[in-house]
Enzyme design. Sequence first.
Site, PDB file in Angstrom:
ATOM      1  N   ARG A 116      -2.837  23.262 -44.315  1.00 51.86           N
ATOM      2  CA  ARG A 116      -3.495  24.447 -44.875  1.00 51.86           C
ATOM      3  C   ARG A 116      -3.878  25.425 -43.776  1.00 51.86           C
ATOM      4  O   ARG A 116      -3.989  26.629 -43.992  1.00 51.86           O
ATOM      5  CB  ARG A 116      -4.735  24.008 -45.671  1.00 51.86           C
ATOM      6  N   GLU A 132     -10.200   4.988 -45.151  1.00 51.12           N
ATOM      7  CA  GLU A 132      -9.019   5.430 -45.894  1.00 51.12           C
ATOM      8  C   GLU A 132      -8.157   4.236 -46.288  1.00 51.12           C
ATOM      9  O   GLU A 132      -7.916   3.340 -45.495  1.00 51.12           O
ATOM     10  CB  GLU A 132      -8.193   6.400 -45.046  1.00 51.12           C
ATOM     11  N   HIS A 173     -12.450   8.613 -41.905  1.00 48.02           N
ATOM     12  CA  HIS A 173     -12.942   9.982 -41.764  1.00 48.02           C
ATOM     13  C   HIS A 173     -14.462   9.969 -41.619  1.00 48.02           C
ATOM     14  O   HIS A 173     -15.144   9.126 -42.211  1.00 48.02           O
ATOM     15  CB  HIS A 173     -12.546  10.827 -42.989  1.00 48.02           C
ATOM     16  N   CYS A 191      -4.817  14.290 -39.443  1.00 51.48           N
ATOM     17  CA  CYS A 191      -5.390  12.937 -39.593  1.00 51.48           C
ATOM     18  C   CYS A 191      -4.440  12.034 -40.373  1.00 51.48           C
ATOM     19  O   CYS A 191      -4.156  10.912 -39.954  1.00 51.48           O
ATOM     20  CB  CYS A 191      -6.744  12.990 -40.292  1.00 51.48           C
TER      21      CYS A 191
END
Length: 214
Positions: free
Chosen positions: A92, A82, A168, A145
């Site tokens: 979510r 990332e 990830h 995360c």
Amino acid sequence: MTAPCILVTGFEPFGGEVENPSAQVALALDGRRIGPAVAVGAVLPCVFGAANDAMAALLAAHRPRLVLALGQAAGRSALSLERVALNVDDARIPDNAGAQPVDLPVVPGAAAARFTTLPVKAMVAALRDAGCPVELSNSAGTFVCNHVFYGLQHALRRRPSARSGFMHLPLLPSQARRGEPSLPLATMVEGVALALDVAWNTPVDRAVTEGRLD
Ligand code: PCA
């Protein structure tokens, strides 16, 4: 003299899963020698707030020179380094304590985003050369995360001697359903070990493009 520490964290399972590759990789690397350094592997709760408290305790206890936080990302087929953490929580699904923050800052009043301080271009290049599926990602999402990634970069913002970032991981084969991409655990463990070795040995990143037009 004690060996310098490389901290590798993963997350407990979340979202109804019973496994999380990031925890398994972090624990598999616990005690691994990387040059003169030794890796410490730890597992964080998948809980907003508590995960960053746990990371802060690990940073204080181990004073790591390098930190790589790992997390699971269903749908990804490669190890995803990332580039950037956003100062926003927008969940979510509920975290493992049932919290579901929407559009809240990770750190109120702090910068909108923080970049990785790992040499991600060199790490991507080395993994690609080694035949390991790898990519540079421009979004760590807005769940726990990203929350940990932002909190980590914020916590170390005035400690340039400690470099840090986030990767990830795809699902494990045992988690993948109906064609979802996955990677064997051993591939992820050795890919992350190589990434750490390159990070340790690359003080200045390479200026090669991993840009995208999307
Ligand atoms: N993945 C989630 C949180 C914990 C994990 O392993 C995420 O991508 O935010």
